[in-house]
Scaffold this active site. Structure first.
Site, PDB file in Angstrom:
ATOM      1  N   LYS A 281      -9.811   0.189  -2.646  1.00 45.79           N
ATOM      2  CA  LYS A 281      -9.779  -0.207  -1.243  1.00 45.79           C
ATOM      3  C   LYS A 281     -10.273   0.974  -0.424  1.00 45.79           C
ATOM      4  O   LYS A 281      -9.674   2.055  -0.454  1.00 45.79           O
ATOM      5  CB  LYS A 281      -8.369  -0.600  -0.809  1.00 45.79           C
ATOM      6  CG  LYS A 281      -8.265  -0.926   0.688  1.00 45.79           C
ATOM      7  CD  LYS A 281      -6.867  -1.391   1.068  1.00 45.79           C
ATOM      8  CE  LYS A 281      -6.709  -1.571   2.563  1.00 45.79           C
ATOM      9  NZ  LYS A 281      -5.352  -2.055   2.947  1.00 45.79           N
TER      10      LYS A 281
ATOM     11  N   LYS B  51      -6.536   3.369  -3.164  1.00 37.66           N
ATOM     12  CA  LYS B  51      -7.012   3.285  -1.778  1.00 37.66           C
ATOM     13  C   LYS B  51      -7.317   4.690  -1.293  1.00 37.66           C
ATOM     14  O   LYS B  51      -6.574   5.633  -1.576  1.00 37.66           O
ATOM     15  CB  LYS B  51      -5.933   2.622  -0.921  1.00 37.66           C
ATOM     16  CG  LYS B  51      -6.229   2.543   0.570  1.00 37.66           C
ATOM     17  CD  LYS B  51      -5.084   1.820   1.281  1.00 37.66           C
ATOM     18  CE  LYS B  51      -5.189   1.886   2.788  1.00 37.66           C
ATOM     19  NZ  LYS B  51      -4.067   1.196   3.473  1.00 37.66           N
TER      20      LYS B  51
ATOM     21  N   ASP C 175       0.864  -1.180   0.000  1.00 38.42           N
ATOM     22  CA  ASP C 175       0.000   0.000   0.000  1.00 38.42           C
ATOM     23  C   ASP C 175       0.905   1.235   0.000  1.00 38.42           C
ATOM     24  O   ASP C 175       1.551   1.543   1.009  1.00 38.42           O
ATOM     25  CB  ASP C 175      -0.911   0.009   1.227  1.00 38.42           C
ATOM     26  CG  ASP C 175      -1.997  -1.065   1.178  1.00 38.42           C
ATOM     27  OD1 ASP C 175      -1.847  -2.028   0.397  1.00 38.42           O
ATOM     28  OD2 ASP C 175      -2.984  -0.938   1.928  1.00 38.42           O
TER      29      ASP C 175
END
Length: 215
Positions: A176, A151, A90
């Site tokens: 996400k 995300k 991430d």
């Protein structure tokens, strides 16, 4: 969505600055026992890689939480994380570069990380700090860089995932949703809006809220 599929969409997360190995052990055990993934600080990846009761997928963060590391540092951090056992990365973008209109630099930085590791890269754009136009440009940079997912949030800025942001971002890449998702109902709303993954520190409560849990 059945209970197992739902649980597999949850990244059970612990990323606070005070996180201990004991905290990570708890997350790993809970994730494994409930069929979730885990997202943990990179410093604990070596221990997690050897942990007996680990979930199938362990993610970590790069450039966290502000995204202002030099590009080469982010790339090296990602490579180290992969070497240490990370299954997913991430990556936090440099929000300041994006706001200054340096979209090519943002895309190049993401691309460097994507090219450096053979695992999925989720790009954290920190929606709470961006206008809608900036959110779109951040997603476009992620697409250009061949990222796997976008995300919403680190959880360290004011504000987290919103339905509106998930809908916008899902026009570009799988999403996400992370930040402020604390219940089964909230997670389901994000998935219904187009998210494919949920990041949350309260993963157990979310999964246990599923009507099929315990069957």
């Amino acid at each position: 969505m059945d209970r197992d599929e739902f649980a597999a969409s949850i990244d059970h997360t612990v990323l606070g600055p005070e996180t201990t190995w004991g905290d990570v052990e708890t997350i790993l055990n809970e994730a494994a026992d409930h069929g979730m993934n885990a997202c943990i600080p990179p410093c604990y990846l070596p221990e997690a890689a050897d942990y007996e009761n680990a979930p199938k997928t362990i993610a970590t963060v790069v450039g966290f939480p502000h995204g202002q590391h030099a590009p080469g540092v982010k790339r090296d951090e990602a490579v180290t994380a992969w070497d240490d056992g990370a299954d997913e990365i991430d990556l936090v973008i440099n929000v300041g570069r994006l706001k200054a209109g340096e979209d090519d630099a943002v895309a190049a930085e993401i691309s460097d990380v994507v090219a450096a590791v053979p695992v999925p890269v989720k790009v954290i754009i920190e929606t709470a700090l961006l206008s809608d136009d900036e959110k779109r440009r951040a997603c476009e940079a992620a697409v250009e860089a061949d990222a796997d997912m976008v995300k919403t949030s680190t959880g360290f800025a004011d504000g987290g995932a919103t339905i509106r942001d998930v809908e916008l971002m899902s026009e570009y890449l799988p999403v996400k949703a992370s930040g402020g998702v604390g219940s089964y109902e909230e997670a389901t709303a994000m998935l219904d809006a187009g998210a494919v993954r949920i990041g949350a520190s309260s993963g157990v409560a979310i999964v246990e809220g599923h009507p099929g849990d315990g069957d």
